[in-house]
Design a protein around this motif. Structure first.
Motif, PDB file in Angstrom:
ATOM      1  N   PHE A 178       0.839  -1.188   0.000  1.00  0.00           N
ATOM      2  CA  PHE A 178       0.000   0.000   0.000  1.00  0.00           C
ATOM      3  C   PHE A 178       0.882   1.250   0.000  1.00  0.00           C
ATOM      4  N   GLN A 179       0.459   2.293  -0.692  1.00  0.00           N
ATOM      5  CA  GLN A 179       1.108   3.606  -0.631  1.00  0.00           C
ATOM      6  C   GLN A 179       0.047   4.663  -0.887  1.00  0.00           C
ATOM      7  N   HIS A 180       0.009   5.683  -0.032  1.00  0.00           N
ATOM      8  CA  HIS A 180      -0.949   6.769  -0.226  1.00  0.00           C
ATOM      9  C   HIS A 180      -0.504   7.975   0.577  1.00  0.00           C
ATOM     10  N   ASP A 181      -1.155   9.096   0.367  1.00  0.00           N
ATOM     11  CA  ASP A 181      -0.817  10.315   1.091  1.00  0.00           C
ATOM     12  C   ASP A 181      -1.164  10.203   2.569  1.00  0.00           C
ATOM     13  N   GLY A 182      -0.524  11.038   3.369  1.00  0.00           N
ATOM     14  CA  GLY A 182      -0.930  11.210   4.753  1.00  0.00           C
ATOM     15  C   GLY A 182      -0.227  10.322   5.752  1.00  0.00           C
ATOM     16  N   LEU A 183      -0.835  10.248   6.933  1.00  0.00           N
ATOM     17  CA  LEU A 183      -0.343   9.447   8.046  1.00  0.00           C
ATOM     18  C   LEU A 183      -1.353   8.360   8.360  1.00  0.00           C
ATOM     19  N   GLU A 184      -0.866   7.248   8.927  1.00  0.00           N
ATOM     20  CA  GLU A 184      -1.761   6.147   9.273  1.00  0.00           C
ATOM     21  C   GLU A 184      -1.416   5.612  10.661  1.00  0.00           C
ATOM     22  N   PHE A 185      -2.456   5.282  11.407  1.00  0.00           N
ATOM     23  CA  PHE A 185      -2.292   4.725  12.745  1.00  0.00           C
ATOM     24  C   PHE A 185      -3.028   3.390  12.805  1.00  0.00           C
ATOM     25  N   LEU A 186      -2.326   2.347  13.243  1.00  0.00           N
ATOM     26  CA  LEU A 186      -2.927   1.018  13.389  1.00  0.00           C
ATOM     27  C   LEU A 186      -3.005   0.650  14.861  1.00  0.00           C
ATOM     28  N   TYR A 187      -4.111  -0.010  15.225  1.00  0.00           N
ATOM     29  CA  TYR A 187      -4.247  -0.530  16.587  1.00  0.00           C
ATOM     30  C   TYR A 187      -4.821  -1.936  16.497  1.00  0.00           C
ATOM     31  N   MET A 188      -4.033  -2.914  16.962  1.00  0.00           N
ATOM     32  CA  MET A 188      -4.442  -4.312  16.856  1.00  0.00           C
ATOM     33  C   MET A 188      -5.503  -4.665  17.890  1.00  0.00           C
ATOM     34  N   LEU A 189      -6.551  -5.332  17.419  1.00  0.00           N
ATOM     35  CA  LEU A 189      -7.626  -5.774  18.295  1.00  0.00           C
ATOM     36  C   LEU A 189      -7.601  -7.288  18.518  1.00  0.00           C
TER      37      LEU A 189
END
Length: 243
Positions: A178-189
């Motif tokens: 994956f590649q795209h603009d901006g920032l990303e935050f992941l939180y595992m459930l």
């Protein structure tokens, strides 16, 4: 060897640090110190009686900057002192209607435009469990289920935030590009996944999080323990899209 890796992973979890797999090279960004927060997350922006003044001041400053002129330029055009203009822009005084009319003429905008920020409705989106909207993104083709948990279009922040609940099952494929603009935050459930960001691999289990620049190639490299569920929150400037 496997036992030693597992022990290292448990120890890093106890210490509250990100777990980077041994195969991943160390980067300068990963070693950099975390900068202190510049905002108090519990702060109150303004007292209730000053909200209107602050909204008016914000609009005056915005219109002035759009014209590319200084406070001194406005002062010369309106005979309003620089000190008074600074107080107006900072929301520290309540300008009279006559003053606002003078400013509206100098800035070339209707007097009502100074009140738009105050009157603009702030949106909120509430989604009951299981009621998010399934959407199609690039990862959908790899069997990744995207459940959009809310969306606010027009907002005062100037950014778009997309919160997703992502589910990976036995029908899902790895997709580390994956590649795209901006920032990303992941939180595992739930579950366990080896997640790639650039040249680094992160083994993530319930409670782990990962925050990164989304312009680098990223995505699930190894689906270790299914089903996998995690929150993905993507943010980018308005006018520039994600995947």
């Amino acid at each position: 060897m496997a036992k030693a890796k597992a022990e290292t992973h448990r120890n890093s979890k106890k210490n509250g640090t990100a777990t980077v797999m041994a195969a991943a090279p160390k980067t300068a960004a990963g070693a950099a110190r975390v900068a202190p927060l510049t905002q108090d997350p519990h702060a109150i922006r303004d007292t209730p009686e000053k909200v209107l003044e602050v909204a008016i001041g914000h609009e005056v400053r915005t219109f002035r900057k759009k014209l590319g002129i200084t406070v001194a330029d406005v002062s010369a055009a309106t005979d309003i002192s620089v000190g008074m203009l600074s107080k107006i822009e900072n929301g520290n005084t309540s300008p009279s209607l006559t003053t606002l009319q003078t400013l509206s003429r100098a800035l070339g905008v209707p007097i009502t435009s100074f009140f738009r920020g105050f009157e603009e409705e702030r949106s909120a989106v509430f989604v009951k469990a299981g009621e998010g909207v399934d959407v199609e993104r690039r990862g959908t083709r790899a069997g990744h289920q995207y459940n959009l948990l809310g969306h606010i279009g027009s907002n005062t922040a100037g950014v778009v935030v997309e919160p997703y609940l992502i589910t990976l099952t036995e029908d899902s494929d790895v997709f580390p590009t994956f590649q795209h603009d901006g920032l990303e935050f992941l939180y595992m459930l739930e579950g366990e996944v080896v997640y790639r960001h650039g040249n680094n691999l992160y083994r993530m289990t319930s409670g782990d999080s990962l925050f990164f620049d989304a312009d680098a190639p990223h995505g699930p490299e190894e689906l270790t323990h299914l089903p996998i569920r995690y929150l993905s929150i993507i943010s980018y400037p308005r006018g520039r899209g994600g995947d």
